[in-house]
Scaffold this motif. Structure first.
Motif, PDB file in Angstrom:
ATOM      1  N   ASP A 167      -5.154  35.293  28.308  1.00 48.68           N
ATOM      2  CA  ASP A 167      -5.443  36.617  28.894  1.00 48.68           C
ATOM      3  C   ASP A 167      -6.475  37.348  28.242  1.00 48.68           C
ATOM      4  OD1 ASP A 167      -3.939  36.438  26.667  1.00 48.68           O
ATOM      5  OD2 ASP A 167      -2.878  38.241  26.893  1.00 48.68           O
ATOM      6  N   VAL A 197      -6.235  33.549  33.883  1.00 54.27           N
ATOM      7  CA  VAL A 197      -6.028  34.732  33.068  1.00 54.27           C
ATOM      8  C   VAL A 197      -4.505  34.580  32.720  1.00 54.27           C
ATOM      9  CG1 VAL A 197      -7.648  36.039  34.313  1.00 54.27           C
ATOM     10  CG2 VAL A 197      -5.446  36.212  35.237  1.00 54.27           C
ATOM     11  N   LEU A 210       0.516  32.046  35.103  1.00 48.48           N
ATOM     12  CA  LEU A 210       0.963  31.929  36.509  1.00 48.48           C
ATOM     13  C   LEU A 210      -0.322  31.417  37.087  1.00 48.48           C
ATOM     14  CD1 LEU A 210       2.905  34.829  37.926  1.00 48.48           C
ATOM     15  CD2 LEU A 210       3.581  32.443  38.097  1.00 48.48           C
ATOM     16  N   ASP A 211      -1.407  31.993  36.788  1.00 50.48           N
ATOM     17  CA  ASP A 211      -2.677  31.707  37.266  1.00 50.48           C
ATOM     18  C   ASP A 211      -3.313  30.274  37.215  1.00 50.48           C
ATOM     19  OD1 ASP A 211      -5.248  32.175  38.540  1.00 50.48           O
ATOM     20  OD2 ASP A 211      -6.067  33.247  36.946  1.00 50.48           O
ATOM     21  N   SER A 259      -1.092  27.759  39.259  1.00 49.61           N
ATOM     22  CA  SER A 259      -1.682  27.893  40.512  1.00 49.61           C
ATOM     23  C   SER A 259      -2.993  27.160  40.648  1.00 49.61           C
ATOM     24  CB  SER A 259      -1.615  29.044  41.184  1.00 49.61           C
ATOM     25  OG  SER A 259      -2.555  29.816  41.061  1.00 49.61           O
ATOM     26  N   LYS A 260      -3.824  27.158  39.614  1.00 49.06           N
ATOM     27  CA  LYS A 260      -4.943  26.494  39.573  1.00 49.06           C
ATOM     28  C   LYS A 260      -4.775  24.997  39.440  1.00 49.06           C
ATOM     29  CE  LYS A 260      -8.141  30.010  39.110  1.00 49.06           C
ATOM     30  NZ  LYS A 260      -8.535  31.389  38.425  1.00 49.06           N
ATOM     31  N   LYS A 284      -2.275  23.202  40.337  1.00 51.87           N
ATOM     32  CA  LYS A 284      -1.683  22.654  41.611  1.00 51.87           C
ATOM     33  C   LYS A 284      -2.789  22.442  42.531  1.00 51.87           C
ATOM     34  CE  LYS A 284       2.802  24.573  41.021  1.00 51.87           C
ATOM     35  NZ  LYS A 284       3.649  25.727  41.118  1.00 51.87           N
ATOM     36  N   ASN A 304       2.703  37.840  32.643  1.00 54.02           N
ATOM     37  CA  ASN A 304       3.348  37.403  33.901  1.00 54.02           C
ATOM     38  C   ASN A 304       3.928  35.855  33.425  1.00 54.02           C
ATOM     39  OD1 ASN A 304       2.449  39.189  35.328  1.00 54.02           O
ATOM     40  ND2 ASN A 304       0.138  38.408  35.141  1.00 54.02           N
ATOM     41  N   GLU A 351       6.218  23.946  33.039  1.00 50.55           N
ATOM     42  CA  GLU A 351       6.124  23.864  34.454  1.00 50.55           C
ATOM     43  C   GLU A 351       4.994  22.678  34.951  1.00 50.55           C
ATOM     44  OE1 GLU A 351       7.746  25.162  37.080  1.00 50.55           O
ATOM     45  OE2 GLU A 351       9.070  26.017  35.690  1.00 50.55           O
ATOM     46  N   ARG A 397       4.112  20.040  33.434  1.00 48.51           N
ATOM     47  CA  ARG A 397       4.719  18.702  33.350  1.00 48.51           C
ATOM     48  C   ARG A 397       5.591  18.304  34.519  1.00 48.51           C
ATOM     49  NH1 ARG A 397       1.062  16.943  30.641  1.00 48.51           N
ATOM     50  NH2 ARG A 397       0.531  17.202  28.372  1.00 48.51           N
ATOM     51  N   LYS A 398       5.836  19.232  35.221  1.00 45.18           N
ATOM     52  CA  LYS A 398       6.674  18.813  36.383  1.00 45.18           C
ATOM     53  C   LYS A 398       5.938  18.723  37.569  1.00 45.18           C
ATOM     54  CE  LYS A 398      10.522  21.972  35.059  1.00 45.18           C
ATOM     55  NZ  LYS A 398      10.815  23.339  35.601  1.00 45.18           N
ATOM     56  N   ILE A 399       4.502  18.773  37.516  1.00 48.43           N
ATOM     57  CA  ILE A 399       3.553  18.661  38.608  1.00 48.43           C
ATOM     58  C   ILE A 399       3.220  17.286  38.363  1.00 48.43           C
ATOM     59  CG2 ILE A 399       1.292  19.359  39.878  1.00 48.43           C
ATOM     60  CD1 ILE A 399       1.888  21.979  38.139  1.00 48.43           C
ATOM     61  N   PRO A 400       3.410  16.399  39.486  1.00 51.86           N
ATOM     62  CA  PRO A 400       3.062  14.805  39.384  1.00 51.86           C
ATOM     63  C   PRO A 400       1.535  14.580  39.008  1.00 51.86           C
ATOM     64  CG  PRO A 400       4.263  15.530  41.371  1.00 51.86           C
ATOM     65  CD  PRO A 400       4.092  16.702  40.657  1.00 51.86           C
ATOM     66  N   MET A 458       0.693  14.755  35.224  1.00 55.97           N
ATOM     67  CA  MET A 458       1.281  13.552  34.411  1.00 55.97           C
ATOM     68  C   MET A 458       0.253  13.237  33.780  1.00 55.97           C
ATOM     69  SD  MET A 458       3.924  11.353  33.892  1.00 55.97           S
ATOM     70  CE  MET A 458       4.734  11.485  35.198  1.00 55.97           C
ATOM     71  N   VAL A 482      -2.075  14.802  31.767  1.00 56.37           N
ATOM     72  CA  VAL A 482      -3.010  15.372  31.299  1.00 56.37           C
ATOM     73  C   VAL A 482      -2.749  16.264  30.059  1.00 56.37           C
ATOM     74  CG1 VAL A 482      -4.198  17.434  32.010  1.00 56.37           C
ATOM     75  CG2 VAL A 482      -3.622  16.042  33.720  1.00 56.37           C
ATOM     76  N   ALA A 499       2.818  10.662  28.498  1.00 56.88           N
ATOM     77  CA  ALA A 499       3.339  11.518  29.597  1.00 56.88           C
ATOM     78  C   ALA A 499       2.738  12.882  29.359  1.00 56.88           C
ATOM     79  CB  ALA A 499       4.577  11.423  29.989  1.00 56.88           C
ATOM     80  N   GLY A 535       0.090  13.578  27.421  1.00 54.56           N
ATOM     81  CA  GLY A 535      -1.379  13.578  27.390  1.00 54.56           C
ATOM     82  C   GLY A 535      -1.980  12.989  26.138  1.00 54.56           C
ATOM     83  N   ALA A 564       9.732  17.390  41.671  1.00 54.76           N
ATOM     84  CA  ALA A 564       9.065  18.359  41.194  1.00 54.76           C
ATOM     85  C   ALA A 564       8.944  19.613  42.039  1.00 54.76           C
ATOM     86  CB  ALA A 564       7.914  17.807  40.479  1.00 54.76           C
ATOM     87  N   ALA A 604       2.919  32.755  42.232  1.00 54.45           N
ATOM     88  CA  ALA A 604       1.709  32.435  41.345  1.00 54.45           C
ATOM     89  C   ALA A 604       0.752  32.434  42.328  1.00 54.45           C
ATOM     90  CB  ALA A 604       1.482  30.992  41.081  1.00 54.45           C
ATOM     91  N   ASP A 605       0.718  32.437  43.557  1.00 58.58           N
ATOM     92  CA  ASP A 605      -0.326  32.615  44.547  1.00 58.58           C
ATOM     93  C   ASP A 605      -0.735  33.887  44.842  1.00 58.58           C
ATOM     94  OD1 ASP A 605      -0.704  29.724  44.981  1.00 58.58           O
ATOM     95  OD2 ASP A 605       0.309  29.680  46.891  1.00 58.58           O
ATOM     96  N   LYS A 610       0.131  36.190  42.553  1.00 58.51           N
ATOM     97  CA  LYS A 610      -0.472  37.229  41.406  1.00 58.51           C
ATOM     98  C   LYS A 610      -1.866  36.641  41.259  1.00 58.51           C
ATOM     99  CE  LYS A 610       3.157  38.857  38.898  1.00 58.51           C
ATOM    100  NZ  LYS A 610       3.181  39.854  38.065  1.00 58.51           N
ATOM    101  N   GLN A 611      -2.091  35.497  41.635  1.00 65.41           N
ATOM    102  CA  GLN A 611      -3.546  34.984  41.412  1.00 65.41           C
ATOM    103  C   GLN A 611      -4.689  35.681  42.364  1.00 65.41           C
ATOM    104  OE1 GLN A 611      -4.666  31.240  42.938  1.00 65.41           O
ATOM    105  NE2 GLN A 611      -6.749  31.320  41.902  1.00 65.41           N
TER     106      GLN A 611
END
Lengths: 122, 707
Positions: free
Chosen positions: A10, A33, A36-37, A40-41, A43, A58, A67, A69-72, A75, A77, B176, B178, B299, B310-311, B313-314
């Motif tokens: 931020d 920032v 949340l931002d 979404s990036k 994703k 936020n 969160e 780590r829940k995105i396939p 994995m 990263v 997992a 990283g 997931a 998120a969308d 806000k972003q």
């Protein structure tokens, strides 16, 4: 292709510093920032590494790491979080949330690049 | 690629953070249980500390650390938020500003005073022994130091090559999360000469295998001249969760340490670093990739709602781009030049009669007009920026005066050109101070007068045509007319017993040197008087209107043009010179009939719908020395209720004017507020309406007195 790094902070000045250091080291940087931002990036695209702050409005970095780590596609990263000395407790939480490594603030650009290289293996 | 200066970015950011912290503290002062504000204040302080240390503001980081610690305790419920604590941190924010502005300055004494106050506030809030900030104070530079001390600690043994036998297994979820085992092996190999063996004994049967988990252990024989710590450093991020055995192998080979008991079955051995390990790990990661889609269905369900948020806000975040003010100014200048060049082009095109040229000229005219409009919008900022500061000011004034004061703001989204905002700040500070200090009564006085003990200051902004109206209103005692009159008479501003309209009397407070002695206090009378306010507003081509009812309060309205950069003007000719009159001030244009001209000689009044309006012959004022045109025109201009006519030779028409400031040499020229360049390259001066109206009114008063 150079590794793609997402930095989540931020603080505009820290974002700038990380961007300068990492771009100079040849990485491709995207900035977010807050958590949340950042999420979404994450994703919306593929990143090879995430560098994130912990205290943010936020969504804080801890929640974001959980969160992501829940995105396939995220994995495996690596996630480096920026922390201060006083965040020691948070450090443990971040690690169990799925962070890969950390860097203590204040940091100099060289140590950031060093740690990014270490974690990325390139 | 060029980047902005990080320090400059930090300063901007710090200013914003401090504003955010301040506003959070003020909200908190209203409602001490507001958890959200506690978090916001903490975050602000935290970021300020972290970034401050990054950019060499160590004193700031160390000082802010204490405030952050205090708020961390509030956040964790160890210490309750109290008014004292909030006030202490509010005071500290000013000090933080100073630490940013003059980082090398001598701030120790001030820091200590503020920290003492902070500690007292924390202690009073019931923290056990109030020790936390104190303890932290002992190690103010700690965060800065630790980074380097880690590196310094390793320079112990450095002689000769030692061979280590390293056996490690990583946490099962390491990949997992990283961590890349190959990377770690590479790092080990880089330390010297390494032999790497993978222990695959723990890999389960294929049915039990979780593809993303890590079952492989490694044994590395490493000969290196690096210290033992270097090995730990490789594993620094996984150190806590992993198993790591490091033993020293004696150089001669007569090892005290027997080879690892669980003699590696099916050893994958190699002298070359890491290479043979790769297949096994690769197969694991290939499996991981294959397994990923399988894990997928769970997931998205969990994070679906988060994504939608998120969308939104972003999107909001992406809508704003921060641009340094001076770049906007530069752009504005360029647009100004373009507008001028464009009007020259139109003129040429008009004369030449070349149809193609005319078409191009019209296009350029349209485009530059649009560009200018867009530019103007870019420069608009909400007055909230300005009003935000007053919350703090009023808070401080309430403490200083011992009065209970509430600030009510309205119309904060009203937008004004940024340069106007900047220049409005000082006058508004003065007016708000005045209201708090002189306007509002003490709580007792208010109770006696049957009012609520809490005084109220209203700050509002609204847009009206081409102007923004900013109003400062209080519900205090109102302006004391007798005192104003007495002061004005004693200082010779008006003759004793002179008859003045109420508005004229009230306007006296804007006269230079007008300050009633009883009123000078710590708050007001700091060298900035109402005359300075008036001058600033005049320079902005704005007007001030005062309304005051005894016992009910005062209201001061400032009407300011929305922008200073471009105005709509009426281009007129006087003699051989051309002048611009700001269109917002123009009420009407009429012809000065010969009879009227003759009749008004020496008196300079025209009757306009049953009222007499004084007029000024600009030909005389500018001493043109040319013969007057046969049909003189009068442009009636006004500021508020006062009107005056300007007699000119010719009205040329509407003209979009890009204002250029006049040089310092012309500082004393009051009749003009600026200059502009015309389409043919000529220069036109912009008339200062406020000054001309005042001159006209004086002339009227003079004639009335004479006649």
């Amino acid at each position: 292709m150079s590794a793609r790094i997402l930095t989540v902070d931020d603080s505009a000045s820290i974002r700038l510093t990380t961007r300068v250091a990492l771009s100079n080291a040849g990485y491709a940087i995207t900035e977010a920032v807050d958590g949340l931002d950042g999420l979404s990036k994450l994703k919306g695209g593929q990143y090879d590494l995430v560098v994130t702050d912990l205290n943010m409005p936020n969504m804080d970095g801890l929640t974001m790491i959980r969160e992501l780590r829940k995105i396939p596609s995220c994995m495996g990263v690596p996630v480096i979080f920026l922390t201060t000395e006083s965040d020691n407790e948070l450090k443990q939480q971040a690690k169990s949330a799925g962070a890969t490594g950390w860097l203590t603030k204040p940091f100099d650009p060289e140590s950031l690049v060093k740690i990014v290289k270490k974690v990325l293996g390139r | 690629m060029s980047f902005p200066d990080p320090i400059a970015v930090f300063r901007t950011e710090a200013a914003e953070l401090l504003e955010q912290v301040e506003s959070g503290l003020l909200d908190l002062n209203h409602d001490l249980s507001d958890k959200e504000q506690v978090d916001a204040v903490f975050r602000g302080l935290h970021t300020l500390k972290g970034s401050g240390a990054m950019f060499g503001f160590e004193a700031l980081a160390a000082f802010t650390h204490h405030c952050e610690t205090a708020f961390d305790q509030v956040r964790k419920g160890i210490v309750p938020a109290t008014h004292d604590l909030v006030t202490a941190v509010l005071g500290a924010t000013d000090h933080m500003r100073a630490l940013i502005e003059v980082p090398g300055g001598d701030h120790d004494a001030a820091s200590e005073t503020l920290l003492t106050r902070l500690r007292a506030a924390v202690a009073a809030a019931g923290h056990p022994a109030g020790a936390a900030p104190q303890a932290a104070a002992a190690t103010p530079a700690a965060p800065v130091e630790t980074a380097s001390s880690a590196a310094a600690g390793q320079s112990g043994q450095k002689s000769g090559i030692v061979t280590y036998k390293i056996r490690f297994s990583l946490p099962q979820n390491a990949m997992a999360n990283g961590t890349n085992p190959i990377g770690l092996l590479d790092e080990l190999a880089e330390l010297g000469t390494a032999t790497i063996r993978a222990d695959l004994s723990r890999i389960p049967a294929i049915d039990d295998l979780i593809a993303t988990d890590l079952y492989v252990c490694w044994e590395v024989e490493l000969s290196t001249d690096k210290p033992r710590d270097a090995i730990d450093d490789v594993f620094i991020f996984v150190m806590d969760e992993m198993q790591l055995e490091v033993t020293v192998v004696e150089p001669q080979g007569t090892t005290a340490e027997p080879p690892a008991p669980q003699a590696t079955p099916a050893p994958v051995a190699a002298a070359a670093p890491a290479a043979p390990v790769a297949p096994s790990t690769q197969s694991t990661s290939a499996a991981a990739v294959a397994a990923a889609p399988a894990a997928a269905p769970a997931a998205p369900a969990a994070s679906g709602r988060g994504a939608a948020q998120a969308d939104a806000k972003q999107q909001k975040a992406a809508e704003n781009v921060r641009v340094p003010a001076e770049r906007l100014d530069e752009l504005m200048d360029r647009v100004g030049e373009l507008v001028i060049a464009q009007s020259r082009l139109s003129q040429l095109a008009g004369v030449s009669g070349d149809l193609m040229l005319r078409a191009v000229s019209e296009d350029v005219e349209r485009l530059s007009g649009e560009l200018r409009d867009t530019m103007m919008v870019l420069r608009m900022v909400p007055v909230a920026q300005l009003f935000g500061r007053f919350r703090r000011l009023v808070h401080d004034l309430a403490i200083e005066t011992g009065k209970a004061i509430e600030l009510v703001t309205e119309g904060e989204t009203t937008e004004v050109d940024k340069s106007v905002i900047e220049r409005l700040a000082d006058p508004l500070v003065h007016l708000v101070r005045n209201s708090c200090d002189h306007g509002l009564e003490s709580a007792d006085e208010r109770r006696a007068a049957g009012k609520s003990p809490t005084g109220r200051i209203f700050l509002s902004a609204r847009q009206q045509a081409g102007e923004v109206i900013i109003t400062i209103k209080d519900d205090g005692r109102g302006i004391n007319r007798e005192r104003v009159r007495a002061k004005a008479e004693s200082s010779g501003l008006i003759a004793a017993n002179a008859s003045l309209s109420d508005q004229d009397l009230l306007q006296l407070i804007f006269q230079p040197g007008f300050s009633t002695a009883q009123q000078v206090t710590n708050l007001s009378g700091r060298g900035v008087g109402m005359d300075v306010v008036k001058r600033t507003i005049d320079a902005l081509r704005g007007t001030i209107n005062v309304v005051s009812r005894p016992g009910e309060g005062s209201e001061i309205s400032l009407a300011i043009p929305l922008t200073l950069a471009i105005i709509d003007g009426l281009l007129v000719r006087v003699g051989s010179g051309r002048y611009v009159i700001p269109l917002s001030a123009v009420e009407e244009c009429l012809e000065l009939s010969v009879e009227e001209d003759m009749r008004s000689r020496g008196r300079s009044f025209i009757s306009l719908r049953d009222s007499l309006v004084p007029f000024i012959r600009l030909r005389d004022l500018f001493r043109t020395g040319t013969k007057p045109d046969p049909f003189q025109k009068v442009v009636v201009i006004s500021t508020g209720a006062e009107r005056v006519g300007l007699v000119v030779d010719q009205i040329i028409g509407d003209h979009q004017t890009v204002i250029k400031a006049m040089s310092k040499l012309h500082h004393d020229v009051v009749t003009f507020s600026g200059a502009t360049i015309l389409g043919d390259g000529g220069v036109a001066l912009i008339l200062d309406v406020a000054h001309l109206v005042a001159a006209g009114q004086q002339q009227e008063a003079h004639l009335r007195a004479a006649g």
